[in-house]
Scaffold this motif. Structure first.
Motif: not given
Length: 135
Positions: A38-62
């Motif tokens: 419905a185009s409403r913003p949704q925000a939630r807290m998630v756990v950062l599982r991985r960060a690849d500095v060289a590729q600038r990637l962030l990963e979460i699991h869900t």
């Protein structure tokens, strides 16, 4: 690029990478924002599982049955749609969401003279530009 901005960029990514491995780290829990059907913003807290500095990637699991998975999958305007679904340890509903960072908005709150800088990255993960927003 001024050396202070380079230092801030490097430090921010070092902290993100460390947070993925250390449960008590400040950046371990991040806010993920998406838009629902419905185009409403949704925000939630998630756990950062991985960060690849060289590729600038962030990963979460869900869970792939979750609203966030469906919102990110359905919204082509999303900055970071789900990249893959994996079954791990027999968990049939396990999903991995990988974000390629295009812009990092860094800020430091102080009693006076707050500081904010923006960093932009190319498709290869290299820093393309940086600038102070405040001061």
């Amino acid at each position: 690029m001024p050396s202070e901005l380079a230092h801030i960029n490097d430090s921010a990514w070092e902290q993100l990478a460390a947070a993925a491995d250390y449960p008590e780290a400040s950046f371990r829990y991040v806010s993920l924002c998406s838009v629902d059907a419905a185009s409403r913003p949704q925000a939630r807290m998630v756990v950062l599982r991985r960060a690849d500095v060289a590729q600038r990637l962030l990963e979460i699991h869900t869970d792939v049955r979750s609203a966030k998975w469906h919102e990110l999958s359905a919204n082509p305007q999303a900055t970071a749609p789900p990249a893959a679904t994996h079954e791990a340890d027999g968990k049939a509903h396990f999903g991995v969401v990988t974000f390629r960072t295009e812009v990092l908005d860094w800020f430091q709150l102080r009693r006076q003279n707050n500081r904010r800088a923006c960093f932009a990255y190319g498709a290869n993960g290299r820093l393309a530009s940086s600038q102070w927003v405040n001061p």
